[in-house]
Design a protein around this motif. Structure first.
Motif, short mmCIF file in Angstrom:
data_model
loop_
_atom_site.label_atom_id
_atom_site.label_comp_id
_atom_site.label_asym_id
_atom_site.label_seq_id
_atom_site.Cartn_x
_atom_site.Cartn_y
_atom_site.Cartn_z
N PHE B 108 0.82 -1.20 0.00
CA PHE B 108 0.00 0.00 0.00
C PHE B 108 0.86 1.26 0.00
O PHE B 108 0.59 2.23 -0.70
CB PHE B 108 -0.95 -0.01 1.19
N ARG B 109 1.96 1.20 0.75
CA ARG B 109 2.89 2.33 0.78
C ARG B 109 3.44 2.63 -0.61
O ARG B 109 3.54 3.77 -1.03
CB ARG B 109 4.06 1.94 1.67
N GLU B 111 2.01 1.75 -3.27
CA GLU B 111 0.88 2.18 -4.08
C GLU B 111 0.71 3.70 -3.96
O GLU B 111 0.46 4.39 -4.95
CB GLU B 111 -0.39 1.49 -3.58
N ILE B 112 0.86 4.19 -2.72
CA ILE B 112 0.75 5.63 -2.51
C ILE B 112 1.82 6.35 -3.33
O ILE B 112 1.53 7.32 -4.04
CB ILE B 112 0.94 5.97 -1.01
N ALA B 113 3.04 5.82 -3.24
CA ALA B 113 4.14 6.45 -3.98
C ALA B 113 3.87 6.38 -5.48
O ALA B 113 4.10 7.34 -6.21
CB ALA B 113 5.45 5.76 -3.63
N VAL B 115 0.96 6.23 -7.01
CA VAL B 115 -0.09 7.17 -7.38
C VAL B 115 0.47 8.60 -7.41
O VAL B 115 0.20 9.37 -8.32
CB VAL B 115 -1.29 7.07 -6.41
N ASN B 116 1.31 8.89 -6.42
CA ASN B 116 1.94 10.22 -6.42
C ASN B 116 2.78 10.45 -7.66
O ASN B 116 2.78 11.53 -8.23
CB ASN B 116 2.80 10.40 -5.16
N ARG B 117 3.48 9.39 -8.06
CA ARG B 117 4.31 9.52 -9.27
C ARG B 117 3.44 9.75 -10.50
O ARG B 117 3.76 10.57 -11.35
CB ARG B 117 5.16 8.27 -9.47
N LEU B 118 2.33 9.00 -10.55
CA LEU B 118 1.42 9.19 -11.69
C LEU B 118 0.90 10.63 -11.70
O LEU B 118 0.91 11.30 -12.73
CB LEU B 118 0.22 8.24 -11.60
#
Lengths: 333, 190
Positions: B108-109, B111-113, B115-118
């Motif tokens: 999940f961590r 995943e957060i990163a 999504v932030n990159r996207l």
């Protein structure tokens, strides 16, 4: 017919997501359905687009908090919270968080991600550690807003049910508002329940809380101690009832995805299950006052209905969105 | 069947999306002639999203790999082009398909990163629209008002944003950002 490439399909799928996002007319909706049916890859691309947006929502709702868990906020975070824009610096101040921040590139959007409201979908429960160390547990279909400041910790329960395990801090009272009812706590553990057409309920598991309703003159403030429940009906005094710890435990069974009944009527049980899924349990009038006792799984109304039918000798008709419980045929009077 | 895309989208976001990088890697390794990885990915989503009960799928990665294999077999039957190594590689695809190890699955961590990159690669306005609509959950009309743009423009940004997310997510595998390929053609708004 020319076979479209996956990336052309993606672009069209994205268009449909955007158009449906604003709401579609009947004709456009049927055009959308036609497009979906034309090629399985259309459906797949569309589903993937929705999944990506759902991921964005999920990460957006939990992201800032998850990052904070890895890097405890500096002491100034509550002050920063009041200043809004500078808040992200406080949150992203820790070293590991800073690493992720750097990986993320520009941070323009972070103030949006650090908004604090938490919600759960139907049938979902969720635990959140708040910045002061308090633990928030949300039951199905619930929503809270968090407004923390230097002087106080203020939470608004918009809908549903929440359990608060409050971190002790005498200097910073913990205040929960649900409808017209205000609850004030120091270090304690309690739930607040705000359901449509039902009085607001406050159940104290540990410690003391004060419940008041400033706009309801007939309701005097009350103080609750452990194992007490307060029920606040509209425009009426708050009533208090003492519970056994077994009853309190039962009332909190939802945290383990369970629902507990102790001599509840079938009608009450059906209503309790309706909070957790779209499947409705319909109980015919001649059996609705029969009672059930036991521990059930919140998201398994079918299992409950079968068990109830078996133990009470009822007929259970199970369909996709509906379960009907009625007297078994030939069961006599 | 009427599909509740919001509800199913949430399931997919939790159970399929995090596995997509692994699934893509497997498909690339399989390398079936004339079979585009992204076509298969779209079909996998289509087949899974049309399942009557998603929660019946206990091991989503395994299930996705089986689905992808079935699609590849269909494809080969259909085209009657069977590469020499296809049978062997299909087995390979299916062997060792226990549920993802923690390293394989996006945490999940991460995943957060991710999504932030996207998000970082989107134009600022587009990003704001996505966040206001989907994270803040405010209406299209209010989003327009807040950003001082028309509803039509909000819709345009939404389409652009979703298209970008689709094009960026999973392609090139999850380690793409570490190999620092010069793909930053969209300017950075940070």
């Amino acid at each position: 017919m020319v076979r479209r490439t996956f990336s052309q399909i993606e672009r069209i799928a994205a268009e449909w997501v955007a158009r449906r996002d604003g709401g579609l007319s009947k004709e456009t909706e049927s055009a959308f359905r036609e497009w979906l049916a034309a090629d399985p890859r259309h459906l797949g691309a569309y589903a993937r687009a929705e999944a990506l947006l759902a991921q964005l929502e999920r990460v957006g709702a939990a992201g800032a908090d998850a990052l904070r868990a890895g890097a405890p906020p500096p002491a100034s975070s509550s002050l920063a919270a009041r200043l809004g824009m500078t808040r992200r610096r406080a949150i992203w101040g820790g070293s590991s968080a800073a690493g992720l921040a750097a990986a993320a590139g520009g941070l323009v959007w972070l103030p949006l991600l650090t908004r604090e409201s938490y919600s759960t979908a139907l049938g979902e429960t969720r635990e959140v550690v708040l910045s002061d160390g308090s633990l928030l547990t949300l039951n199905t279909g619930s929503k809270v807003l968090i407004h923390y400041s230097k002087e106080e910790r203020r939470i608004v329960l918009m809908a549903g049910e929440a359990l608060f395990d409050v971190a002790k801090n005498r200097q910073r009272p913990f205040l929960v508002t649900a409808g017209d009812t205000q609850i004030r706590a120091l270090g304690t553990s309690f739930t607040v329940k705000l359901l449509p057409q039902e009085p607001i309920r406050v159940l104290v598991r540990e410690g003391h809380v004060e419940v008041k309703r400033p706009q309801v003159p007939e309701a005097a403030p009350v103080e609750l101690s452990a194992n007490t429940i307060a029920v606040a009906p509209a425009q009426a005094p708050i009533s208090i009832e003492k519970l056994t710890s077994a009853q309190v435990k039962r009332d909190l069974a939802w945290r383990e995805g369970r629902i507990a009944f102790d001599n509840e009527t079938l009608a009450q049980a059906a209503r309790a299950f309706s909070r957790y899924s779209d499947i409705r349990i319909l109980v015919s009038a001649d059996v609705e006052n029969q009672t059930v006792t036991g521990l059930y799984v919140t998201n398994d109304p079918v299992g409950f209905a079968k068990a109830a039918a078996l133990s009470l000798g009822l007929r259970a008709e199970i369909e996709r969105h509906e379960i009907r419980l009625s007297k078994a045929e030939g069961a006599g009077q | 069947m009427e599909i509740d895309f919001q509800d199913r989208g949430r399931w997919l976001a939790r159970n399929l999306l995090p596995h997509e990088p692994v699934l893509r890697a497997r498909l690339r390794r399989m390398n079936v002639y004339g079979l585009e990885v992204d076509d298969v990915i779209q079909e996998v989503y289509a087949r899974i999203v049309s399942q009557p009960v998603l929660d019946a799928i206990q091991y989503p990665l395994q299930y996705a790999i089986r689905t992808a294999t079935a699609i590849a077999i269909d494809h080969m039957r259909h085209t009657r082009v069977v590469p020499i190594n296809a049978v062997g590689s299909l087995e390979q695809l299916e062997i060792s398909a226990p549920e993802a190890s923690p390293e394989q699955q996006l945490e999940f961590r991460e995943e957060i990163a991710a999504v932030n990159r996207l998000l970082a690669q989107l134009p600022q306005r587009t990003r704001e629209v996505l966040l206001l609509r989907r994270v803040e959950g405010i209406s299209q009309r209010e989003t327009a008002a807040r950003l001082g743009i028309s509803v039509k423009t909000v819709e345009k940004h939404m389409a652009q944003g979703v298209a970008a997310l689709m094009a960026l997510f999973g392609r090139g595998g999850k380690s793409a950002h570490r190999t620092s390929t010069p793909h930053n053609d969209i300017e950075d708004h940070g």
